[in-house]
Every structure is written in C-alpha cells, then in structure tokens.
Design a protein around this motif. Structure first.
Motif, PDB file in Angstrom:
ATOM      1  N   ALA A 498     -21.048  39.227  -2.604  1.00  0.00           N
ATOM      2  CA  ALA A 498     -20.182  40.135  -1.852  1.00  0.00           C
ATOM      3  C   ALA A 498     -20.136  39.726  -0.384  1.00  0.00           C
ATOM      4  CB  ALA A 498     -20.689  41.567  -1.989  1.00  0.00           C
ATOM      5  N   LEU A 499     -19.170  40.252   0.341  1.00  0.00           N
ATOM      6  CA  LEU A 499     -19.050  40.030   1.783  1.00  0.00           C
ATOM      7  C   LEU A 499     -19.171  41.367   2.505  1.00  0.00           C
ATOM      8  CD1 LEU A 499     -16.110  37.452   1.823  1.00  0.00           C
ATOM      9  CD2 LEU A 499     -18.548  36.987   2.257  1.00  0.00           C
ATOM     10  N   GLY A 564     -21.048  41.562  21.128  1.00  0.00           N
ATOM     11  CA  GLY A 564     -19.713  41.104  20.758  1.00  0.00           C
ATOM     12  C   GLY A 564     -19.658  40.431  19.406  1.00  0.00           C
ATOM     13  N   ALA A 565     -20.803  40.350  18.712  1.00  0.00           N
ATOM     14  CA  ALA A 565     -20.818  39.712  17.398  1.00  0.00           C
ATOM     15  C   ALA A 565     -22.054  40.174  16.628  1.00  0.00           C
ATOM     16  CB  ALA A 565     -20.828  38.195  17.525  1.00  0.00           C
ATOM     17  N   GLY A 566     -21.834  40.393  15.338  1.00  0.00           N
ATOM     18  CA  GLY A 566     -22.922  40.737  14.421  1.00  0.00           C
ATOM     19  C   GLY A 566     -22.467  40.278  13.048  1.00  0.00           C
ATOM     20  N   TYR A 567     -22.395  41.197  12.115  1.00  0.00           N
ATOM     21  CA  TYR A 567     -21.775  40.870  10.828  1.00  0.00           C
ATOM     22  C   TYR A 567     -20.276  40.642  11.012  1.00  0.00           C
ATOM     23  CZ  TYR A 567     -26.085  42.221   8.443  1.00  0.00           C
ATOM     24  OH  TYR A 567     -27.386  42.282   8.015  1.00  0.00           O
ATOM     25  N   PRO A 581     -15.264  34.200   9.712  1.00  0.00           N
ATOM     26  CA  PRO A 581     -15.536  33.088   8.792  1.00  0.00           C
ATOM     27  C   PRO A 581     -16.916  32.466   9.014  1.00  0.00           C
ATOM     28  CG  PRO A 581     -13.327  32.905   9.720  1.00  0.00           C
ATOM     29  CD  PRO A 581     -14.008  34.009  10.460  1.00  0.00           C
ATOM     30  N   GLU A 582     -17.411  32.506  10.246  1.00  0.00           N
ATOM     31  CA  GLU A 582     -18.724  31.946  10.528  1.00  0.00           C
ATOM     32  C   GLU A 582     -19.816  32.713   9.772  1.00  0.00           C
ATOM     33  OE1 GLU A 582     -21.715  31.127  14.342  1.00  0.00           O
ATOM     34  OE2 GLU A 582     -19.599  31.576  14.696  1.00  0.00           O
ATOM     35  N   VAL A 583     -19.672  34.031   9.686  1.00  0.00           N
ATOM     36  CA  VAL A 583     -20.637  34.851   8.942  1.00  0.00           C
ATOM     37  C   VAL A 583     -20.520  34.568   7.447  1.00  0.00           C
ATOM     38  CG1 VAL A 583     -21.241  37.224   8.297  1.00  0.00           C
ATOM     39  CG2 VAL A 583     -20.786  36.647  10.689  1.00  0.00           C
ATOM     40  N   GLU A 584     -19.289  34.450   6.970  1.00  0.00           N
ATOM     41  CA  GLU A 584     -19.095  34.150   5.549  1.00  0.00           C
ATOM     42  C   GLU A 584     -19.762  32.816   5.189  1.00  0.00           C
ATOM     43  OE1 GLU A 584     -15.000  34.470   4.412  1.00  0.00           O
ATOM     44  OE2 GLU A 584     -14.724  36.364   5.509  1.00  0.00           O
TER      45      GLU A 584
END
Length: 698
Positions: A498-499, A564-567, A581-584
């Motif tokens: 899952a995402l 400014g960034a997490g999941y 996309p970087e998290v994916e």
C-alpha cells in the motif's frame, strides 16, 4: 392536580397551563396529552379570553422525551397539540424561560405569540441526534426568521439567546421580572387590542436570494460530510420554499422518518447517552463527598500546560503556572494571551474578558507559590525521570488534601504516585492537544486513588469544559493503546504494497479528519522516531518491527509539515499533502530489503486491518477492566481521536454495523494468512460471539 403533567389555573380571564414534568419538562406522552386537553378545555370555557402556556421549575420545555424514541406512539401527538394551539379561537401566548429546544420550541411555535425572559435560549438542535425537527420546525422557522437563518440555526443546532430570537421574530417580546405576570399582562393586552390570531403557518417564507439554499449547501460540504441530517434539513427548507405548508409538512415527516431509521442517527443517539453515562463512575456513588477546588496549579507553561491553564481561567478558577526559566514562562504566557486575543478578534470574547482571564493566570518560577493550590497538574516532558523530580517536589510543598495530577499520555500513574507519600491523592488527567480546544479528558485512576479524588476530578473536568472519562493504568491507557494497533497495521501495509495516500484516503472516507500518515506528518514524525530508538523494538524477539519505512523517512530529515516533507510533500505555508514519488521509491526499496513482494490492496482490506485490531484491543481493555463500559471507549474515540460521531464509536460500530462475528472471523482470516499472533481474537470477543451478545450487553 399537583401530580399532573400539566397544571391548570386561571388569573382572571386568562387560563394558565403550566408544564409540570421535572427536571426539564420533556415532552412525554402525559405532557402532550395534558397540553392538548388543556387548550381544548380553555378554548371551550366562555370565561377565558386568552391562554398562557408556561414551564414550571427551571425551564420551559427542553425538548422531546428521547426515551420514547423507537417506541410505539402513545398519547396525543405533538402535531395535534400544535394544531390545537394554532386553531384555538383565543390568543395563546407561550412564555419562555430556561430553554425551549427542539419539540419545546416547536410547541411554542404553535402559540400565536411568544414572550421570553432575557436569559432564555431557544433552538432546534435535533441535528446532534442525527435527526431534524419533526413537528413543523423546518417549515415554521423559515417563515419567522428567513430560510438562510433557519438553515444555519438548524444545521448548527446552536442555542439562540432571547435577544437574538427577538431580532429574528422567533419571540415577540422580551420581558424582565416575573415571567408569568408579564405573560398574563401580555395576553390581556392582546385581547384588549383585538390582536389577530397569528398562525406561523400562514406566513410566507423569507428567502434572501434565489441561490441561498444552494450556497448554504456548498458552504457546509466538507464539515457535514458523512452526516445525513444536515442534508435532509436542507431538503426540508427547500420544501418550505417550494411547497404549500401542508405539503411541506408531509415532506418533513418523510425526511424525519428516513433519519429515524438510519444507522447514522442511531449512532448519534447512542453517543448522546454515552457521553452522559461516561461521567458516571460505577463504584463511586453520586453522593461521594468532593474536595473543594478554589485554586489550581500547573507545572509547565508549554503547549499543554498553557492550554490547561486556559481551561481553568475560562471556568473562573485562579491558576498558578510554574516554569523552570523566565524565558519559558514569558513565552508560554505570550502564547496564552495571543490565543485569547485571537478569540476576541473572532468575536468570541470582549477585550475586558481577555484581561479578566489573563488576570486569573499567575506565572511563577517558585514551587512555593503552589502551596495553596487545591489541585496541581503536572504537564512536563514525558519521561519518568522528569516526573519523579516534579512529584517529589510537589509532595514536599503541596498542602494536605491537595490533588496531585499527571498529564502523562501513557506512563505508569501508579509509579508516579509512589514518588509521593500520598498516593491516594494522585490521579492521571490526560488532556489532549491543544488542551484549550480538545474536549476529551481521560482521567486515570491509580490503584491507590481515593474515591473522593475521583469524584472531585470527574466533576472538575466538566466545570472546566471537558468531557470526562475514567480509565485504568495500562500502557497508552485506552485511546493511545487502541491507536497503536492501527499504527502497527498501517506500517505493515506500506511494506506489503500500500501507499500512504491510499491508506489515508480509506480512513478519511470512513469519516476521520485525516489518515494515520497525514496525522503523523502533522504531529511530527521525529517524535515516534525517538521513542522507537529508545525502546529498541528491533531487538525484541517475536515482534515484527513497525518502523522501517518511518525510520528511513526520518533519516532523510522528513519530519512532517514543520520541515515541508514527511510521508507527503508540503508547499508551505499551504499544508495540503502532496503524494511524493521519492517516498514511494523509498517504500518500494524498503519492501525489497525486507524480502517482501508487494501486492495490491483493496479499500476493504485497508479498512479492516486498520479498524478491526482496534476493536479487538478494546475487547482486551474491557476484559482487563481498564475501561468501565464499551460506551466509555466510544466517547474517548469520538472526542479524542476524530472517530466520526455518525458511526457511534468503535465498539458501537462493531456491535451494530459490522457485527462481532464478522470482526472475529476477519481476525481469524488475517491470522491464518499471516501466521501473526497479533490477529488472535481477544477472549472476550470470542465469548461474546459464542453467546451471540454485544459489547453493550456487558
């Protein structure tokens, strides 16, 4: 006739009907029948020229008798009572004090004229029970006050002060002094003037603009998602605009019946009673003596401490706030003032009220300034070492009989109590952040906590504007302990295919304000990261680690909204989550490292894996006696964690929507698929399924 639900009396040529159904004069069958009979009797009495309907005791009519919901109708219907008042050949005056809510206000709408004391409040709050006003309120209020105002009043369910009600034509007169005397004088005045017998049903509906109803529907779209009642209320007001009165009434009855049989209304009615029951402690009698609370003390003036101090000041209780440095104290007091001033800018407080509340909060750097406090609440850093230092000092300076409370969200209250020589005076008071906004207060009884301390704290909770529950000492107490189960499976599902945005959408669509990954980004991912590092979960045997993806995200400095960034990505200051996309890619790489072949997830599986373990943990909590009743768990989750009230709470939902057998069987399915003992159904859940019973039967 003193035992009658309606008392009849006269003052000269004015007949008086007094509602006599304490404590709140609910519209029981006896009240309705008595009102109908009284109106007919006075209407047929040639000596009577006008009629006054008034409430005895502390209020007019607070609303319907909710205990009659779902039961076969008996006695005179409210529709017939209102029709008898409207069609009475003599002026009928409704005299309002206290509250005239729901069916109470609808009853008053049957009168030709309404008079109120300045302190009276009126409203149609049925929306809070998942219902709409079912005795003509949706058709009469738009005729008196306009469609736009009627929509706002009914969808918000707010109580309307007498002065505003007068400006909106809901009442015709506001009178100081003795209400009955004023109402009788008003009735005589109407007779002397030959005033018309004004029926609201005969008035035209006031509509400000052709698109007013459509515009209102758009304005509430997000706030009212998942609820049925607001949308049915909108339909009834549209019917009031489009249809003759009797046809509009027919439409109102249809839409009311639709709500009455809905699971949403059943859930909201369950919650209505649950909130009131949760304040009652089963083994602490209602007449237990309470300790007097004249002044409070707070240790810590950060986000939690400052918010707690505001709760006390809002209730008019002076409170002393302690910090370790002048800088921290000044910073905390500045935040408190800013919060109050922002409320004043929105019209919630006057400038004088801001200063009055600030004057009730005394900042200090000395423990000695807490020596006269009746209750002292610690709101410091969440480690046992820090708590030990605080409670050791409190034990030395607090006066005998002072209640010593900890705001811990999961540490052992019994251990904290043992840092003092007075463990019977120690209790947990777990406020939720922001403490000046969130309504839930999870009070935690230790093994030694005395009953008078429990009684006092439960009462104090309500005085400072909170919804209190009582729970026992266990890791995470009730709310966080159950939340942990959802977090475990959310983390596993990322590794399995899952995402974040998929999981979050399922939870959002269920009715939560946000999903687990958005919530983590909001709270700060680094908080959980530090906790996991301290617990060294990877070293625990037979426990599948939950932090692989979360750790990797934090190692990149992605702590959530604040960075400014997490999941997700966030284009600050806009806080809308943007899938990244970087998290994916990071998640896929983590799955590969763990040797997990990713697969597709259905929304149903996500929902089951997030929520069924919570229900199972709730069963364990009940079995251990950490919560008194299933309804206490529901109140905690609705108020502290955003469980949608139209789904009643996790235990009610499992009982009445999913079914305990379905939950039980799904747990077994996931256990057999995964081989993970995590999924083993709780013994209590197994027992209830075998006996075909519900959590509510316990």
């Amino acid at each position: 006739m003193s035992d009658a639900a309606i008392l009849r009396s006269t003052d000269g040529e004015v007949g008086i009907l007094t509602v006599n159904n304490p404590p709140v004069n609910a519209l029981s069958a006896a009240v309705r029948t008595g009102l109908g009979d009284g109106i007919k009797a006075f209407a047929g009495d040639p000596a009577i020229k006008a009629i006054v309907v008034i409430g005895g005791g502390r209020t007019f009519i607070a609303g319907a008798d909710i205990r009659e919901f779902g039961k076969p109708p008996s006695g005179t219907s409210l529709h017939d009572v209102i029709a008898a008042m409207e069609d009475c050949p003599k002026p009928v005056v409704a005299a309002l004090h206290g509250t005239a809510l729901g069916g109470g206000l609808e009853t008053a709408f049957g009168a030709h004229y309404r008079i109120a004391v300045p302190q009276a409040r009126v409203g149609l709050p049925e929306v809070h029970l998942g219902l709409l006003p079912g005795a003509g309120g949706t058709q009469r209020l738009p005729r008196l006050a306009g469609a736009e105002f009627a929509l706002e009043a009914m969808v918000s369910g707010r109580h309307i002060p007498a002065k505003e009600a007068l400006s909106r034509n809901i009442v015709d007169k506001v009178a100081d002094g003795d209400l009955l005397a004023a109402a009788v004088a008003y009735a005589r005045e109407l007779v002397a003037q030959g005033a018309p017998l004004r029926r609201i049903r005969d008035l035209p509906v006031k509509l400000g603009s052709p698109t007013a109803i459509e515009d209102f529907a758009k304005s509430i779209a997000r706030k009212a998602r998942g609820f049925k009642a607001p949308w049915n209320i909108i339909k009834t007001v549209q019917a009031a605009v489009d249809l003759p009165f009797d046809e509009g009434m027919k439409r109102e009855r249809e839409l009311f019946a639709e709500l009455l049989t809905s699971s949403e209304s059943a859930a909201q009615r369950h919650y209505f009673f649950a909130e009131r029951e949760a304040a009652k402690v089963l083994d602490v009698p209602a007449d237990t003596p309470q300790r007097e609370i004249k002044a409070g003390g707070i240790i810590g003036c950060g986000t939690m401490g400052g918010g707690i101090a505001m709760n006390f000041a809002n209730a008019g209780i002076p409170v002393t706030v302690l910090e370790t440095s002048q800088e921290a104290l000044d910073r905390g007091m500045k935040v408190i003032r800013t919060n109050y001033e922002n409320t004043a800018k929105r019209g919630g407080l006057t400038a004088d009220q801001v200063e009055q509340r600030m004057a009730l909060i005394k900042p200090t750097l000395s423990y000695d300034d807490l020596k006269d406090a009746d209750v002292i609440i610690e709101a410091v850093f969440e480690t046992m070492e820090v708590k030990e230092g605080v409670f050791t000092k409190l034990d030395a300076i607090a006066k005998p009989g002072a209640i010593l409370a900890t705001n811990t969200s999961g540490l052992d209250v019994n251990q904290i109590a043992n840092y003092t020589k007075r463990p019977s005076d120690v209790i947990g008071m777990h406020f939720f952040s922001p403490a000046n906004v969130m309504k839930l207060l999870e009070n935690v009884r230790g093994k030694a906590t005395s009953k008078d301390v429990i009684a006092t704290v439960m009462s104090l909770s309500k005085k400072i504007g909170k919804i209190p529950t009582l729970v026992g000492v266990c890791e995470g107490f009730v709310g966080n302990r159950m939340l942990r189960q959802r977090g475990v499976q959310s983390a596993y599902m990322l590794e399995e295919g899952a995402l974040p945005q998929q999981v979050d959408k399922v939870i959002f669509d269920f009715g939560f304000p946000m999903g687990p990954f958005q919530m983590s980004d909001l709270a700060g991912n680094d908080v959980g990261w530090r906790i996991r590092q301290g617990k060294k979960e990877k070293e625990q045997r037979n426990v599948r680690y939950t932090g692989y993806v979360a750790d990797a995200i934090c190692e990149l400095g992605r702590f959530g909204q604040k960075t400014g960034a997490g999941y997700y990505k966030y284009n600050l200051p806009d806080r809308s989550p943007i899938p990244d996309p970087e998290v994916e890619k990071l998640i896929e790489e983590t799955s590969k490292k763990l040797g997990i072949t990713r697969r597709a997830f259905s929304d149903q599986e996500i929902l089951e894996r997030c929520l069924y373990p919570m229900v199972n943990e709730g069963a364990k909590i009940l079995e251990e006696g950490m919560a008194q009743r299933a309804l206490d768990i529901d109140v905690i989750w609705v108020n502290g964690y955003g469980w949608p009230v139209y789904r009643g709470g996790p235990m009610w939902w499992a009982d009445n929507v999913v079914g305990l057998k379905a939950v039980h069987d799904a747990l077994l399915k996931y256990r057999d698929m995964s081989g993970d003992p995590f999924w083993e159904p709780a013994p209590l859940l197994k027992k209830l399924v075998q006996e075909n019973r519900k959590f509510s039967s316990l």
